[in-house]
Scaffold this motif. Structure first.
Motif, PDB file in Angstrom:
ATOM      1  N   GLN A  62      53.850  70.446 -88.290  1.00 32.05           N
ATOM      2  CA  GLN A  62      54.266  69.211 -87.633  1.00 32.05           C
ATOM      3  C   GLN A  62      55.195  68.410 -88.542  1.00 32.05           C
ATOM      4  O   GLN A  62      56.194  67.858 -88.083  1.00 32.05           O
ATOM      5  N   HIS A  65      58.545  70.110 -88.516  1.00 33.67           N
ATOM      6  CA  HIS A  65      59.181  69.866 -87.224  1.00 33.67           C
ATOM      7  C   HIS A  65      59.811  68.473 -87.208  1.00 33.67           C
ATOM      8  O   HIS A  65      60.960  68.301 -86.776  1.00 33.67           O
ATOM      9  N   TRP A  66      59.067  67.492 -87.663  1.00 32.59           N
ATOM     10  CA  TRP A  66      59.591  66.121 -87.678  1.00 32.59           C
ATOM     11  C   TRP A  66      60.789  65.995 -88.611  1.00 32.59           C
ATOM     12  O   TRP A  66      61.776  65.332 -88.290  1.00 32.59           O
ATOM     13  N   ASN A 101      60.990  64.871 -77.612  1.00 31.69           N
ATOM     14  CA  ASN A 101      60.352  66.109 -78.063  1.00 31.69           C
ATOM     15  C   ASN A 101      59.410  65.836 -79.229  1.00 31.69           C
ATOM     16  O   ASN A 101      58.308  66.388 -79.280  1.00 31.69           O
ATOM     17  N   TYR A 104      56.232  64.263 -77.797  1.00 34.02           N
ATOM     18  CA  TYR A 104      55.413  65.260 -77.107  1.00 34.02           C
ATOM     19  C   TYR A 104      54.756  66.214 -78.108  1.00 34.02           C
ATOM     20  O   TYR A 104      53.557  66.497 -78.022  1.00 34.02           O
ATOM     21  N   THR A 105      55.540  66.691 -79.059  1.00 32.71           N
ATOM     22  CA  THR A 105      55.008  67.634 -80.048  1.00 32.71           C
ATOM     23  C   THR A 105      53.921  66.997 -80.892  1.00 32.71           C
ATOM     24  O   THR A 105      52.932  67.646 -81.237  1.00 32.71           O
ATOM     25  N   ASN A 106      54.069  65.718 -81.195  1.00 33.63           N
ATOM     26  CA  ASN A 106      53.035  65.009 -81.944  1.00 33.63           C
ATOM     27  C   ASN A 106      51.716  65.011 -81.161  1.00 33.63           C
ATOM     28  O   ASN A 106      50.653  65.293 -81.719  1.00 33.63           O
ATOM     29  N   LEU A 108      50.880  67.135 -78.838  1.00 35.25           N
ATOM     30  CA  LEU A 108      50.435  68.530 -78.766  1.00 35.25           C
ATOM     31  C   LEU A 108      49.685  68.932 -80.029  1.00 35.25           C
ATOM     32  O   LEU A 108      48.581  69.471 -79.967  1.00 35.25           O
ATOM     33  N   PHE A 109      50.254  68.647 -81.200  1.00 37.04           N
ATOM     34  CA  PHE A 109      49.584  68.966 -82.456  1.00 37.04           C
ATOM     35  C   PHE A 109      48.284  68.183 -82.610  1.00 37.04           C
ATOM     36  O   PHE A 109      47.281  68.712 -83.073  1.00 37.04           O
ATOM     37  N   ARG A 145      59.876  75.843 -71.597  1.00 38.80           N
ATOM     38  CA  ARG A 145      58.427  76.011 -71.382  1.00 38.80           C
ATOM     39  C   ARG A 145      58.116  77.279 -70.599  1.00 38.80           C
ATOM     40  O   ARG A 145      57.062  77.877 -70.764  1.00 38.80           O
ATOM     41  N   GLU A 154      49.938  75.486 -75.356  1.00 43.29           N
ATOM     42  CA  GLU A 154      51.107  74.684 -74.994  1.00 43.29           C
ATOM     43  C   GLU A 154      51.518  74.919 -73.544  1.00 43.29           C
ATOM     44  O   GLU A 154      51.876  73.974 -72.837  1.00 43.29           O
TER      45      GLU A 154
END
Length: 185
Positions: A62, A65-66, A101, A104-106, A108-109, A145, A154
């Motif tokens: 994460q 990614h950030w 994104n 959302y990814t935050n 999700l993790f 997706r 996911e």
């Protein structure tokens, strides 16, 4: 009367033996319960020890990614590399999509490491989807997706968000926070 007293004396050892057996069984059950509790506690600790490296890896992923998204958000030239959206996006829109994104990814993790239940994920996504840019981002990344393995976490959460977005768009209420049934855990 003598016969009655002798019967009573004959029953006393049987009653004492019965009480002894019951006490022994109770003691055995207590020991068994304590053993099971100790095993359950040990199993939980082992499961946590196994999960810890996975959580650490997710946290590192994460963070990476950030960092990558931050560079792309700060640099239009780098953001062009990540322009894989369904529709062409202006530099400003691309930066907004990249930030959507990241949000959302935050979530999700956060869900994957166990800090956010499915119900909480659903509620937070319901709030994010109130923003028109986040909705546009969601539609613009539909193709990405679709490439996820169908049985992945996911993909499952993506389907849940797709359904939530459909419900939000069909809802005829101003109270968006009541739209969509929270998912079963």
């Amino acid at each position: 009367m003598a016969t009655r007293k002798s019967r009573m004396r004959g029953l006393a050892p049987v009653a004492a033996a019965g009480l002894g057996i019951a006490a022994g069984a109770l003691a055995a059950l207590t020991v068994q319960r304590n053993t099971l509790n100790a095993l359950r506690t040990r199993l939980e600790r082992l499961e946590q020890a196994v999960a810890a490296p996975a959580h650490t890896n997710l946290a590192h992923q994460q963070r990476l990614h950030w960092e990558l998204l931050s560079k792309a958000i700060d640099s239009p030239e780098l953001a062009e590399v990540l322009d894989i959206f369904e529709v062409p996006a202006s530099p400003q829109k691309r930066r907004q999509y990249l930030f959507a994104n990241a949000l959302y990814t935050n979530l999700l993790f956060y869900h994957r490491i166990g800090n956010l239940s499915r119900e909480e994920f659903h509620g937070r996504m319901r709030g994010l989807l109130q923003n028109p840019v986040v909705r546009e981002y969601w539609y613009a990344t539909q193709g990405q997706r679709a490439t996820l393995p169908a049985d992945s976490i996911e993909a499952d959460l993506g389907r849940m968000v797709d359904e939530l977005l459909r419900q939000l768009e069909e809802a005829d209420v101003d109270e968006w926070w009541v739209v969509g049934e929270p998912p079963a855990e």
